[in-house]
Scaffold this active site. Structure first.
Site, short mmCIF file in Angstrom:
data_model
loop_
_atom_site.label_atom_id
_atom_site.label_comp_id
_atom_site.label_asym_id
_atom_site.label_seq_id
_atom_site.Cartn_x
_atom_site.Cartn_y
_atom_site.Cartn_z
CB CYS A 109 -0.99 -0.05 1.16
SG CYS A 109 -2.41 1.02 0.89
CG HIS A 213 -3.60 -3.73 2.89
ND1 HIS A 213 -2.57 -3.33 3.71
CD2 HIS A 213 -4.16 -2.60 2.41
CE1 HIS A 213 -2.52 -2.00 3.74
NE2 HIS A 213 -3.47 -1.54 2.95
CD GLU A 215 -1.23 -6.44 5.01
OE1 GLU A 215 -0.97 -6.75 3.84
OE2 GLU A 215 -1.65 -5.31 5.34
#
Ligand code: MN
Length: 236
Positions: A109, A213, A215
């Site tokens: 990001c 994202h 994660e």
């Protein structure tokens, strides 16, 4: 030996207290794939930055505030409200020195935007103010599932990692890449042409950076763990 992965932090403000903080999703995913996460506070001292670089085998630039447009020679439009001078100057120095040392780098990001700007690129300061044709990119709260699709370009690191041409990803960004920085290539786009990922060109030290994202998606969509496994393997 497990590789030590430096993870950049952000300032957080609560109850008149100021924190150096990192979301647990970043540290957890690095642990999960066999890395040792090392949270790096915001420090603006070149010797200290070098010392941190001595300690790590790879570096993860995390999400957060907008990068000051002054860094790519523009003044902010009114949609740019959340910036951190200290974080920008620290991370630019950290990136420059890590890149000189050829440390593998993963950006997520803001991390993608930081890498692009550090290598001479520019950003759209606000996708929806500057690109009227753009589709949605600012979903909030639940980032565990897909929000929009991306198309992955053949013969890229990202394609090697995920093995598919099309996948759904989350999206929580209001800025995106305008001009690409040096020695970078685009590895995926969203349907409206927004750059959703970049990486180093062949024969340059390892950089992989994503506008979404992964994660936040690894528990519901297991394939995204490959991104972190691949990165940590490069740090060994
Ligand atoms: Mn997006």
């Amino acid at each position: 030996m497990k590789p030590v992965i430096g993870i950049t932090s952000e300032y957080g403000y609560e109850d008149r207290k100021k924190f150096n903080r990192v979301l647990t999703t970043y540290t957890d995913v690095i642990l999960e794939v066999g890395g040792i996460p090392l949270i790096i506070p915001i420090v603006n001292d070149k010797k200290t930055i070098n010392k941190y670089l001595d300690l790590i085998d790879g570096l993860l630039f995390t999400g957060g505030e907008d990068i000051s447009p002054l860094i790519y020679d523009e003044n902010p439009i009114k949609e740019v409200v959340d910036i951190s001078y200290d974080r920008d100057s620290m991370e630019l120095e950290l990136f420059k020195r890590a890149h000189e040392r050829k440390l593998p780098i993963l950006g997520i990001c803001r991390g993608l935007q930081l890498i692009n700007v550090a290598l001479g690129g520019t950003l759209y300061q606000d996708i929806h103010a500057q690109l009227p044709f753009a589709l949605g990119h600012v979903s909030t709260y639940d980032l565990s599932g897909g929000y929009h699709s991306i198309e992955i370009i053949n013969d890229t690191i990202l394609y090697d990692v995920l093995g598919v041409r099309k996948i759904d990803v989350n999206s929580n960004h209001h800025q995106s890449i305008k001009n690409l920085g040096n020695d970078l290539r685009i590895n995926c786009f969203s349907k409206d042409g927004i750059v959703e990922g970049i990486e180093s060109i062949k024969n340059c030290s390892f950089i992989l950076a994503l506008q979404f994202h992964p994660e936040e998606m690894v528990h519901r969509h297991r394939e995204f763990i490959n991104i972190f496994e691949y990165f940590v393997l490069h740090c060994m």
